[in-house]
Write an enzyme that holds these catalytic residues in place. Structure first.
Site, PDB file in Angstrom:
ATOM      1  CE  LYS A  78      -3.614   5.153  -0.702  1.00 39.46           C
ATOM      2  NZ  LYS A  78      -4.757   5.872  -1.303  1.00 39.46           N
ATOM      3  CE1 TYR A 120      -3.737   2.447   1.323  1.00 36.07           C
ATOM      4  CE2 TYR A 120      -2.049   3.185   2.861  1.00 36.07           C
ATOM      5  CZ  TYR A 120      -3.278   3.362   2.253  1.00 36.07           C
ATOM      6  OH  TYR A 120      -4.053   4.439   2.603  1.00 36.07           O
TER       7      TYR A 120
END
Length: 258
Positions: free
Chosen positions: A154, A150
């Site tokens: 991001k 993640y």
């Protein structure tokens, strides 16, 4: 009387992940600022009760379906004035949770799907000569707090926003990033149910002594999407109660404890 640059009257704004904890607050905030809000999520039921002009349904983990849904909406209604790319997901909390399949799935929704969403929009915005992109990233893109796949995705959003800012700026398109820290949404409920003392471990890391609210995240996105930020592009604004400003716990446990 001159309209406040923080208002968005007459503007149309697309919010993705609109049915989630941050998404619903984004919808309400942009609606209150005068915008017509288009809400996107996986299922119509997730958008029930929201003040939306229309809805777009797609699973952002499927890049082909995402791009097709956005291109169909642009063909039918024209391109929106601003897009708030908010949808995202993670469950792999540390490296031990990762394998190739998990890595690919988190990249699919958090990075590849965002590109499939935003690319046709920025192309149409550039052709029109104006537009605004706000990507909801995370403090995980700036420093490591777990969730490695993640976090990598991001961080990719920050690089992507800079690319849009640099290459599309001459065509009137701005792109910026909001990087929230821990946000007190219903997503925390299961964690707190499993560990009622969790906040006692989390909050000492935050200089403001608390998590941020969905409204605080929405306010930052609203600012970046408005004419109040007309000279700002390619930047990342942490909304993190001071988390990335420095290491409060080190100061308290090492320096102040001496």
């Amino acid at each position: 009387m001159t309209q406040s640059p923080f208002r968005l009257d007459g503007k149309t704004v697309l919010v993705t992940g609109a049915g989630g904890g941050i998404g619903r607050t984004l919808v309400e905030a942009f609606n209150a600022a005068g915008a017509s809000v288009v809400g996107a999520d996986r299922e119509a039921s997730m958008l029930a009760g929201l003040p939306l002009t229309r809805t777009i349904l797609f699973d952002q983990a499927d890049a082909t379906a995402t791009r097709a849904a956005i291109e169909a909406d642009i063909a039918a209604h024209g391109v929106v004035d601003a897009v708030i790319a908010n949808a995202g997901f993670t469950r792999a909390e540390h490296l031990g949770h990762l394998d190739d399949e998990v890595w690919a799935s988190e990249m699919a929704i958090n990075l590849n799907g965002v590109y499939a969403l935003v690319d046709p929009i920025t192309n149409a915005m550039a052709a029109r000569g104006a537009g605004n992109v706000v990507l909801i990233s995370s403090v995980n893109a700036i420093q490591h707090f777990g969730n490695p796949a993640y976090s990598a995705a991001k961080a990719g959003l920050i690089a992507y926003a800079k690319a849009i800012a640099v290459e599309r700026g001459g065509e009137g398109v701005r792109a910026n990033v909001v990087a929230p820290g821990s946000v007190r949404t219903p997503a925390w409920d299961h964690r707190l149910a499993a560990d009622p003392g969790l906040l006692d471990k989390v909050l000492p890391h935050y200089p403001l002594g608390r998590m941020v609210s969905p409204q605080e995240v929405a306010n930052a996105a609203l600012f970046l999407a408005s004419d109040a930020a007309s000279g700002i592009t390619g930047v990342t604004i942490p909304v993190d109660a001071g988390l990335t400003a420095g290491n409060l716990r080190f100061v308290n446990e090492v320096l102040r404890a001496q």
